[in-house]
Design a protein around this motif. Structure first.
Motif, PDB file in Angstrom:
ATOM      1  N   VAL A  32     -16.665   5.003   4.499  1.00  0.00           N
ATOM      2  CA  VAL A  32     -16.704   3.866   4.970  1.00  0.00           C
ATOM      3  C   VAL A  32     -17.295   3.550   6.490  1.00  0.00           C
ATOM      4  N   LEU A  33     -16.946   4.152   7.180  1.00  0.00           N
ATOM      5  CA  LEU A  33     -17.434   3.126   8.940  1.00  0.00           C
ATOM      6  C   LEU A  33     -18.415   3.065   8.973  1.00  0.00           C
ATOM      7  N   ASP A  34     -19.457   4.472   8.275  1.00  0.00           N
ATOM      8  CA  ASP A  34     -20.825   3.684   8.269  1.00  0.00           C
ATOM      9  C   ASP A  34     -21.683   2.496   7.552  1.00  0.00           C
ATOM     10  N   VAL A  69     -10.344  -6.205  13.186  1.00  0.00           N
ATOM     11  CA  VAL A  69     -11.359  -4.921  12.927  1.00  0.00           C
ATOM     12  C   VAL A  69     -12.204  -4.321  14.110  1.00  0.00           C
ATOM     13  N   GLU A  70     -12.151  -3.632  14.696  1.00  0.00           N
ATOM     14  CA  GLU A  70     -12.710  -3.024  16.209  1.00  0.00           C
ATOM     15  C   GLU A  70     -13.776  -2.397  14.894  1.00  0.00           C
ATOM     16  N   ARG A  76     -13.871   1.895  16.379  1.00  0.00           N
ATOM     17  CA  ARG A  76     -14.237   1.284  15.001  1.00  0.00           C
ATOM     18  C   ARG A  76     -13.281   1.373  14.044  1.00  0.00           C
ATOM     19  N   GLY A  77     -13.565   0.881  13.640  1.00  0.00           N
ATOM     20  CA  GLY A  77     -12.671   0.920  12.088  1.00  0.00           C
ATOM     21  C   GLY A  77     -10.827   0.670  12.512  1.00  0.00           C
ATOM     22  N   VAL A  90      -9.170   2.302   8.596  1.00  0.00           N
ATOM     23  CA  VAL A  90      -9.869   1.409   7.058  1.00  0.00           C
ATOM     24  C   VAL A  90      -9.639   1.860   6.346  1.00  0.00           C
ATOM     25  N   ILE A  91      -9.712   3.329   5.841  1.00  0.00           N
ATOM     26  CA  ILE A  91      -8.896   3.286   4.176  1.00  0.00           C
ATOM     27  C   ILE A  91      -7.038   3.013   4.229  1.00  0.00           C
TER      28      ILE A  91
END
Length: 733
Positions: A32-34, A69-70, A76-77, A90-91
């Protein structure tokens, strides 16, 4: 091991399920972060990317800027909703956007994310590991490892195909993998890229290749491409997902790129797109320049998409939003919250604040806006939270502006928010023409560290007015030009949902005429009243008195009764319109007596501490009942409560630090500014008989909250900020 037809199963080598779950979670998070930008645009199509952050209104995906959202660095995320003070990773954000819990619904959530990412679960891979054939053929293996990969998804996030890029010595090559057929081929028909976001967007940018699409997506723009870019077989591509949408085609700056754009444009028209245009790349750019190059060099892509040179293939049909009675009756969605209630200023609304010269408009406006920035109520006008206020003023020079700001009386516990939420200009010498807007718009957009302003105030209209060629501010046509082409342009560029406040002067009208329709006194009233959503006028009915009338006109809510206001002891307050004016002399005597009694209480507390005695509220009321003209016990308690609300009295609970017994009250001992407690610390001196004493400055630990009446910890015990001098409505006669 097997003996005598008995099969023995050894479970010692079985993988530990908890570790597998943790590993699976890590794989999902990394995946997801990718692809974080694509994930966010899938979950929240109305969101925007600005300055390394993704902005959206809330976890439900409404338009706005409250949820951030960063996108860069180690954070990040991570996300936070500043309107609810909630946040997470993010999850968790994915779960919240679907109305689920990342903790309790994780198996279902993980399956959904795996499906979107195109990842096969561990259990599925284990069970089929024996029969699964190698994914790649020998021919593909000869190309070496792939250097890039793009996933093609259905609108609901299911994986359709993957496109792999290889960079062997012979040059770059692309290989599509049909997920459903599990073959190295392109699906039939070929899907468009980024369909989850495309399906929810009104406007889509069609580019040449996934790299260009990803560059625009990362910049907050909904983009897509046909599989194989300029070499895509137009007749084998499914263009139907673009039906009903406005399509802007951005070709590469070369002949194949323009051919691709022309062919794709005809396919989009045949698919039923609402409009189709082809952008013309700038002639100053090099050969093969594309959207990815534009993003990399910091080119203003949004402006090119909106205003750049173009060839119109199909013009959009004019659309007028219409609503049936049934649709209006059945729509029970909540109304947007007021920026300033009750309906004084609504999101996207405009308030015109008028008054005659020297009536105190700018002073009133400055105090009002500062309270809104602090999240504090002002004359019954309430913000839902501390608002970000940009005050564009063109009258007061810097040194006198800061002098006025220091005179504004804000609650001490709200001051911290207001310090950053209120941004003002010093006296401006410009008009809001194109050159002026080129300076003003970036200044407002960058005033709050990337967050949009909630209120844009312009004070006064006269000093910044630009009516084009139509005339001055008294001309209705010129006023309409100023509102629609100047003020609205600022709002649309900075934040379409911002509320606008315009300070304006009133013309001289007779008293009777003003009383019949005060808003007709606004210069250019015809255009103003047809444009604004609410109005306020500050009017002095009697020049010999300081009392003013505050008159309201609301387009979107019930009327607000007229208020009589005055500035008393540096603070704007509502006053009694009849008795206090008629009996002004008598009221002044009452005020003087009240002030005397309050001063007596403060002095007694100060003097008693110097003699080694401190009191709770009940102890003080009992000890000084009928003394010094303070009245009865209940009256004294009421005065103590009022003084505490106004900030003249605070409390300290650390009684043991001063050698005092614990106070049997939720507030503690009474404390005033500069109070010093003198206490005996030993035996009398044998020669002089004097008692040795110690003097300790008493500092407060708590104060009484103006809004709730609760005891709250002080931020800085050394600083005393008085919220109210003498509030007539709180004190007994």
């Amino acid at each position: 091991m097997m003996t005598d037809n008995i099969i023995w199963l050894d479970f010692n080598d079985a993988p530990e399920q908890r570790d597998e779950l943790v590993s699976d979670t890590d794989v999902l998070r990394v995946g997801v972060l990718d692809r974080l930008e694509a994930v966010l645009h899938y979950l929240f199509p109305q969101g925007r990317i600005r300055g390394g952050k993704f902005y959206v209104g809330d976890v439900d995906g409404n338009a706005g800027k409250s949820l951030v959202v960063e996108l860069d660095g180690p954070r990040r995320g991570l996300w936070k909703d500043f309107s609810t003070d909630e946040g997470g990773d993010v999850i968790d954000l994915w779960a919240r956007s679907q109305g689920r819990s990342a903790r309790h619904d994780f198996p279902r959530l993980a399956a959904e994310i795996r499906q979107w990412l195109g990842i096969v679960s561990h259990s599925h891979s284990h069970s089929q590991s024996v029969v699964r054939q190698p994914a790649r053929t020998n021919a593909v293996d000869e190309l070496g490892p792939y250097t890039a990969k793009w996933d093609y998804l259905t609108p609901d996030g299911q994986l359709i195909a993957c496109v792999y890029r290889y960079d062997p010595p012979s040059g770059k090559e692309y290989r599509p993998w049909d997920v459903r057929a599990r073959m190295w081929r392109a699906p039939d028909p070929r899907p468009l890229y980024n369909l989850p976001a495309v399906s929810k967007a009104k406007q889509v940018i069609l580019v040449e290749g996934e790299k260009c699409a990803d560059a625009l997506i990362a910049a907050g723009i909904v983009a897509t491409t046909a599989m194989n870019g300029a070499k895509a077989p137009i007749d084998k591509t499914d263009w139907l997902p673009l039906a009903g949408k406005s399509v802007v085609i951005w070709p590469d700056r070369d002949a194949p790129g323009w051919d691709y754009a022309e062919n794709a444009a005809r396919a989009c028209v045949a698919a039923g797109c609402a409009s189709v245009v082809i952008l013309v790349p700038p002639t100053t750019k090099p050969e093969k320049w594309d959207a990815a190059d534009a993003v990399a060099e910091g080119f203003d892509c949004a402006t090119m998409i909106a205003q750049g040179e173009r060839r119109v293939v199909k013009a959009a049909a004019p659309s007028l939003p219409t609503f049936t009675l049934g649709a209006l009756l059945d729509d029970d969605s909540p109304l947007p919250p007021d920026l300033i209630s009750p309906r004084v200023l609504t999101p996207g609304g405009m308030l015109v604040f008028g008054g005659a010269p020297k009536v105190g408009k700018s002073d009133f406006l400055l105090s009002w806006l500062a309270h809104m920035a602090a999240g504090a109520t002002f004359l019954d006008m309430r913000p839902p939270r501390p608002l970000r206020v940009f005050y564009l003023q063109a009258e007061v020079q810097y040194h006198y502006l800061r002098e006025r700001v220091k005179d504004v009386r804000l609650p001490s516990h709200r001051l911290l928010e207001a310090r950053d939420n209120f941004v003002a200009t010093s006296q401006l010498h410009m008009v809001l023409d194109d050159a002026g807007l080129a300076q003003i718009i970036p200044a407002i957009a960058n005033a709050f560290r990337g967050l949009p302003p909630d209120i844009i105030a312009i004070d006064p209209i006269r000093n910044l007015f630009d009516g084009g060629d139509a005339g001055g501010e008294n001309d209705n046509g010129a006023m309409l030009f100023f509102l629609s082409q100047r003020v609205e342009r600022i709002r649309q560029e900075v934040n379409p949902d911002a509320g606008v406040v315009l300070a304006h002067h009133t013309k001289k009208l007779g008293k009777k005429q003003f009383e019949e329709d005060p808003f007709q006194a606004l210069a250019g009233a015809g255009s103003l009243r047809g444009y604004y959503s609410s109005g306020m006028v500050l009017y002095r009915p009697d020049e010999s008195r300081s009392t003013r009338q505050l008159i309201f006109e609301l387009r979107n809510g019930p009327g607000i009764p007229l208020k009589h206001v005055d500035k008393i002891h540096g603070e704007w307050r509502e006053v009694d319109s009849s008795e206090r004016l008629v009996m002004q002399e008598y009221g002044q005597r009452l005020d003087a007596e009240r002030r005397r009694k309050c001063d007596v209480i403060l002095q007694i507390l100060f003097d008693e501490a110097a003699n080694g005695r401190c009191y709770t509220a009940n102890q003080f009321a009992e000890a000084f009942e009928g003394k010094a003209g303070l009245g009865g016990e209940r009256t004294i308690r009421d005065r103590l409560s009022a003084l505490a609300t106004q900030g003249y009295i605070k409390y300290f609970r650390n009684a043991s630090d001063y050698g005092l017994p614990p106070a049997r009250t939720k507030f503690g001992y009474l404390c005033v500014e500069g109070m010093v407690l003198r206490s005996v610390i030993g035996e009398p001196d044998p020669n002089t008989g004097e008692l040795p004493t110690r003097e300790v400055a008493v500092l407060p630990t708590h104060f009484k909250c103006l809004q709730s009446g609760a005891a709250l910890p002080v931020e800085n015990p050394e600083v005393w900020v008085y919220q109210d001098d003498i509030n007539d409505s709180q004190e007994p006669a």
